[in-house]
Design a protein around this motif. Structure first.
Motif, PDB file in Angstrom:
ATOM      1  N   ARG A 189       4.481  40.725 -62.260  1.00  0.00           N
ATOM      2  CA  ARG A 189       4.196  39.739 -63.310  1.00  0.00           C
ATOM      3  C   ARG A 189       5.446  38.946 -63.668  1.00  0.00           C
ATOM      4  NH1 ARG A 189       1.945  40.986 -69.407  1.00  0.00           N
ATOM      5  NH2 ARG A 189       1.543  38.832 -69.952  1.00  0.00           N
ATOM      6  N   GLU A 190       6.561  39.637 -63.811  1.00  0.00           N
ATOM      7  CA  GLU A 190       7.812  38.975 -64.188  1.00  0.00           C
ATOM      8  C   GLU A 190       8.333  38.049 -63.091  1.00  0.00           C
ATOM      9  OE1 GLU A 190       9.135  39.167 -67.257  1.00  0.00           O
ATOM     10  OE2 GLU A 190       7.418  40.419 -67.756  1.00  0.00           O
ATOM     11  N   SER A 191       8.050  38.358 -61.840  1.00  0.00           N
ATOM     12  CA  SER A 191       8.615  37.575 -60.744  1.00  0.00           C
ATOM     13  C   SER A 191       7.691  36.483 -60.219  1.00  0.00           C
ATOM     14  CB  SER A 191       8.996  38.506 -59.591  1.00  0.00           C
ATOM     15  OG  SER A 191       7.849  39.096 -59.054  1.00  0.00           O
ATOM     16  N   CYS A 192       6.457  36.433 -60.687  1.00  0.00           N
ATOM     17  CA  CYS A 192       5.517  35.419 -60.196  1.00  0.00           C
ATOM     18  C   CYS A 192       5.924  34.033 -60.686  1.00  0.00           C
ATOM     19  CB  CYS A 192       4.090  35.731 -60.653  1.00  0.00           C
ATOM     20  SG  CYS A 192       2.894  34.509 -60.060  1.00  0.00           S
ATOM     21  N   GLU A 193       6.277  33.184 -59.735  1.00  0.00           N
ATOM     22  CA  GLU A 193       6.717  31.833 -60.135  1.00  0.00           C
ATOM     23  C   GLU A 193       5.572  30.979 -60.664  1.00  0.00           C
ATOM     24  OE1 GLU A 193       7.587  29.090 -56.614  1.00  0.00           O
ATOM     25  OE2 GLU A 193       7.782  31.103 -55.763  1.00  0.00           O
ATOM     26  N   TYR A 194       4.332  31.351 -60.373  1.00  0.00           N
ATOM     27  CA  TYR A 194       3.171  30.596 -60.858  1.00  0.00           C
ATOM     28  C   TYR A 194       2.586  31.180 -62.137  1.00  0.00           C
ATOM     29  CZ  TYR A 194       3.648  28.830 -56.169  1.00  0.00           C
ATOM     30  OH  TYR A 194       4.161  28.277 -55.018  1.00  0.00           O
ATOM     31  N   LYS A 195       3.142  32.311 -62.592  1.00  0.00           N
ATOM     32  CA  LYS A 195       2.704  32.982 -63.830  1.00  0.00           C
ATOM     33  C   LYS A 195       1.203  33.246 -63.821  1.00  0.00           C
ATOM     34  CE  LYS A 195       6.873  32.739 -65.329  1.00  0.00           C
ATOM     35  NZ  LYS A 195       7.731  33.773 -64.808  1.00  0.00           N
TER      36      LYS A 195
END
Length: 65
Positions: free
Chosen positions: A22-28
Motif C-alpha cells: 500500500r505504501e509503495s503503490c505509486e497509483y495509490k
C-alpha cells in the motif's frame, strides 16, 4: 492482449499496520474505506505487480483475463 487484475486474499491478509504494498503503490490503488476495514485494490490499478512482490503474507494474487 490479456489484462492483469490484482486482488487481496482476505484469508491471508493480516491488515498490517504498515502495509508495504500500500505504501509503495505509486497509483495509490490499495485502499481502505475506514480504519480497521479490509484493504482492497481499486480499479485505478495499472497491473505493474509491485504489490505482489512486496506483500510478506502473499495475500495479493493476480488473474489474467
Amino acid at each position: 492482449m490479456a489484462k492483469r487484475l490484482y486482488f487481496i486474499d482476505f484469508k491471508k491478509c493480516l491488515n498490517c499496520s504498515i502495509c508495504l504494498p500500500r505504501e509503495s503503490c505509486e497509483y495509490k490503488c490499495i485502499v481502505q474505506e475506514a480504519v480497521g476495514d479490509a484493504l482492497f485494490i481499486d480499479n485505478s490499478c495499472r497491473g505493474c505487480g509491485k504489490c505482489l512482490l512486496l506483500c510478506s503474507q502473499n495475500a495479493i494474487k493476480h488473474l489474467e483475463i
